[in-house]
Design an enzyme around this catalytic site. Structure first.
Site, mmCIF file in Angstrom:
data_model
loop_
_atom_site.group_PDB
_atom_site.id
_atom_site.type_symbol
_atom_site.label_atom_id
_atom_site.label_comp_id
_atom_site.label_asym_id
_atom_site.label_seq_id
_atom_site.Cartn_x
_atom_site.Cartn_y
_atom_site.Cartn_z
ATOM 1 N N ASP A 110 28.728 16.827 -6.901
ATOM 2 C CA ASP A 110 27.393 17.412 -6.986
ATOM 3 C C ASP A 110 26.472 16.916 -5.872
ATOM 4 O O ASP A 110 25.305 17.325 -5.803
ATOM 5 C CB ASP A 110 26.766 17.139 -8.356
ATOM 6 C CG ASP A 110 26.716 15.674 -8.731
ATOM 7 O OD1 ASP A 110 27.644 14.926 -8.368
ATOM 8 O OD2 ASP A 110 25.745 15.267 -9.401
ATOM 9 N N HIS A 141 17.985 14.075 -11.067
ATOM 10 C CA HIS A 141 19.323 13.832 -11.626
ATOM 11 C C HIS A 141 19.168 13.405 -13.078
ATOM 12 O O HIS A 141 19.684 12.376 -13.520
ATOM 13 C CB HIS A 141 20.027 12.752 -10.800
ATOM 14 C CG HIS A 141 21.522 12.751 -10.951
ATOM 15 N ND1 HIS A 141 22.145 12.225 -12.044
ATOM 16 C CD2 HIS A 141 22.513 13.197 -10.145
ATOM 17 C CE1 HIS A 141 23.454 12.332 -11.912
ATOM 18 N NE2 HIS A 141 23.708 12.937 -10.767
#
Length: 252
Positions: free
Chosen positions: A43, A212
């Site tokens: 990611d 995040h």
């Protein structure tokens, strides 16, 4: 995450959708100075080939510069375009861009102390190893431009390196987990929002951006829960909960 001060600009990490989001933000891909990778989780780097190809097809002079800690992230950056045959790119860009997109990887040994890895065109980027074990190496970045400092943690537990990187930053972008909603195992290699608030307070940063996020918030109330926990760490400045296309002015 893009750090922009006119042209050129820099990008930290390049996970899924990064190229599309950059275009939606109105950024000129042909003027990106460098992409800085924090670590090799997908990611954070899976869109790198798309970025390089889209930038090339827009007419940028190759190569795309990628700065990364020596290891899996730098190896991925160096290899991600190699699967494509030359004919995949035939006729897509102007002749001056070359026959295919290319990436120039600038790997660096993971430094334990703050070390400069970019000093170009008025941009100064420093880095240090952070704690995202068992994923190593993982780094954060301190980006300086025209007297403004932006610190990006990547993924990490709060650690001594983050104190170095964040000191007196105008903006601190840090991953954050809701402590009561995740496992103790996750908190061993990631940062709880309260710990991030403590870091921001002692580092005297101008603004804090939480990113995040785990668990991912789906409502305003869930967004606010991250802010509430970060406040318990003692930070009293501006706190932003990150979302796609969020724009923040880096001033105090």
């Amino acid at each position: 995450m893009a750090v922009v001060d006119g042209s050129p600009w820099v990008l930290v990490d390049c996970g899924r959708g990064a190229t599309q989001r950059a275009l939606e933000a109105g950024l000129d891909l042909t003027t990106v100075l460098a992409v800085m990778l924090t670590h090799h989780h997908s990611d954070h780097l899976s869109d790198l080939a798309t970025l390089a190809t889209t930038r090339w097809s827009a007419g940028a002079d190759p190569p795309l510069t990628v700065v990364a800690p020596d290891g899996p992230a730098s190896r991925y950056a160096g290899a991600c375009l190699s699967i494509f045959e030359d004919e995949c790119f035939h006729g897509q860009a102007r002749r001056a861009a070359g026959r295919r997109p290319t990436i120039n990887v600038a790997p660096f040994p993971g430094p334990h102390e703050l070390t400069t890895v970019v000093d170009r065109l008025g941009w100064i980027v420093s880095t240090a190893l952070v704690d995202h074990h068992p994923i190593t190496p993982a780094v954060g970045y301190r980006i300086e431009r025209n007297g403004i400092v932006v610190t990006v943690s990547g993924d990490t537990a709060v650690c001594d390196a983050m104190d170095q990187l964040a000191r007196d930053a105008d903006v601190l972008v840090h991953e954050a987990l809701l402590t009561a909603s995740v496992t103790a195992e996750l908190l061993e290699w990631n940062a709880g929002a309260r710990q991030v608030g403590q870091l921001a307070a002692r580092s005297q940063v101008g603004q804090l951006v939480l990113t995040h996020l785990m668990p991912a918030p789906g409502t305003l109330a869930e967004n606010d829960a991250f802010v509430v926990e970060a406040r318990t760490g003692g930070y009293t400045g501006s706190i932003h909960v990150a979302h796609d296309l969020l724009t923040i002015a880096a001033d105090r």
